[in-house]
Each structure stands twice: as C-alpha cells, then as structure tokens.
Scaffold this active site. Sequence first.
Site, short mmCIF file in Angstrom:
data_model
loop_
_atom_site.label_atom_id
_atom_site.label_comp_id
_atom_site.label_asym_id
_atom_site.label_seq_id
_atom_site.Cartn_x
_atom_site.Cartn_y
_atom_site.Cartn_z
CB SER A 1 11.98 54.52 -4.11
OG SER A 1 12.81 55.65 -4.24
CG HIS B 1 9.04 56.29 -7.09
ND1 HIS B 1 7.87 56.92 -7.44
CD2 HIS B 1 9.64 57.09 -6.17
CE1 HIS B 1 7.76 58.04 -6.74
NE2 HIS B 1 8.82 58.18 -5.97
CG ASP C 1 12.24 59.46 -5.29
OD1 ASP C 1 11.11 59.97 -5.29
OD2 ASP C 1 12.48 58.32 -4.82
CG MET D 1 14.90 64.64 -4.64
SD MET D 1 15.41 64.13 -3.00
CE MET D 1 14.53 62.57 -2.82
CG HIS E 1 8.11 61.96 -6.42
ND1 HIS E 1 8.37 61.48 -5.14
CD2 HIS E 1 7.44 63.13 -6.24
CE1 HIS E 1 7.87 62.32 -4.26
NE2 HIS E 1 7.31 63.33 -4.89
CG MET F 1 10.17 65.47 -4.35
SD MET F 1 10.90 64.12 -3.44
CE MET F 1 11.34 63.04 -4.79
CG MET G 1 5.00 63.36 -0.69
SD MET G 1 5.98 62.05 -1.45
CE MET G 1 7.28 61.78 -0.24
CG ASP H 1 7.29 58.25 -2.33
OD1 ASP H 1 8.06 57.46 -1.75
OD2 ASP H 1 7.67 59.11 -3.15
#
Length: 233
Positions: free
Chosen positions: A9, A34, A36, A38, A67, A69, A142, A176
């Site tokens: 990540s 990965h 993230d 957000m 990913h 979010m 998750m 994750d």
Amino acid sequence: MAAPKIAPSMLSSDFSNLASEAERMLNCGADWLHMDIMDGHFVPNLTIGAPVIESLRKHTKAYLDCHLMVTNPLDYVEPLGKAGASGFTFHVEASKENWQELVQRIKSKGMRPGVSLKPRTPIEEVYPLVDCENPVELVLVMTVEPGFGGQKFMPEMMDKVRILRKKYPSLDIEVDGGLGPSTIDMAASAGANCIVAGSSVFGSPEPAQAISLMRKSVEEAQQKAANVDNRHP
Ligand code: DX5
Ligand code: ZN
C-alpha cells in the site's frame, strides 16, 4: 486457483518520492501497487486522486490497484480511467443504488472492477455483485476500519474470507489492513490470494523479504487447500 498478488500500500510510502518508491517496491517483488484514494468524507482522511495516478502512470507500467474510499465512486471512473488506473475497487456501502452502472462504466474504461466492504458490513451484501451477468472481478475484505494505515488486523474478518472462498473458488479475494508476517497465515489459510500491506512492508528493513514471506504463505495455503480437495473429490 486465483494467483497470489502481493500489493504494497503506497499510503505508507514517501509520497514526495512516489515514482521511486513504486520502483523500489516492484524491485522488491511486488505484483501490484495498492493506491488508497480517500475523499475526507467516506473516511476521515484525504489522500490522492486521479492527478497523482496520472503522474505515477508516466513512470511505471505496474498494475495500479486503486481502492476508492469515497462517497461518490461514479464521479471517479472517468478521471481514473484516463489517468491509467488498472483496478477500480469501490465500497459496497457507497454504491447501494448504482453498482450495476458503476461496474459497467468501470469495464468500459478498461479497468477491472472490484468491490470492498467495511468490517461491520455483512458479507451477503457483496453476493449480488458477484452473482450477476456483469460481475465484479475482485472482492476486498477490509480487515481494519478504512481510513488509515498501521491499524490492528481484525482476525474475526477471516470468516468472511472463508465463506467467499468456499462460494467462489477462483475469485480474487483481497485483504487490506494490518497484514504482515504475524497475520498473513490467518489470511492465507482462510483463502485470501491478494494481500495488501502498508506499514509492515514499508516499515521493514527488508521489504523484499516481507513480500516473499507473504507470497510463500499464500502459495503454501493454496497447496494445502488443493491437497484437501484432492482427498475429497
Ligand atoms: C486503510 C487502507 C489500507 C492501508 C493499509 O484504509 O485501505 O490500504 O494502507 O495499511 P496497513 O497495512 O499499514 O494496515
Ligand atoms: Zn486500501
């Protein structure tokens, strides 16, 4: 059998040197990176978006496992597709009404759709997204509350992974949050094949070793599961 994928990540990387951090992870044996994303709304943290993916894409051909979010994943499909994202995993909690359109749009932009669920969301909520004509290709379970790296792995989430693996033998099942040398065996034996790991990889003096240890754990668990299947055809 779904191939093992180890995905560091990049949330735990040095964001000011993202391209070289990405290269370092690939040289250490990472399969995917990965990413993230957000929005400060779906989760109480704000990270990166399409402009950063676009910049990174200029430096690497790697599979960028995004990913999302975010509260409105549909708004991100077009920009992330253009930016060069590879996987687009949205949250089921943020797509109750429009997941069919979302999956279709993600595929039309050449990305691989995945769905993720928070620890308190029951596993049944993702079934319709897999059991349909135009299914997601990955389910991300998750194992911490989404939002931040460095949290403690929730072993009770392994029931979700076990149930999924039994139901979908060749699906990509990703975990994750809190994955590392002390928790990987739990995830691997439950049936996860895609492993996201941030702080355990970036915090290790030997990231290559951390990555290969996780890969070995997944391979061994898959071998064991295959042997059991052979005994009980
Ligand atoms: C958390 C993110 C994770 C995070 C994992 O919301 O989705 O990808 O970076 O970090 P670690 O491995 O440190 O728990
Ligand atoms: Zn993540």
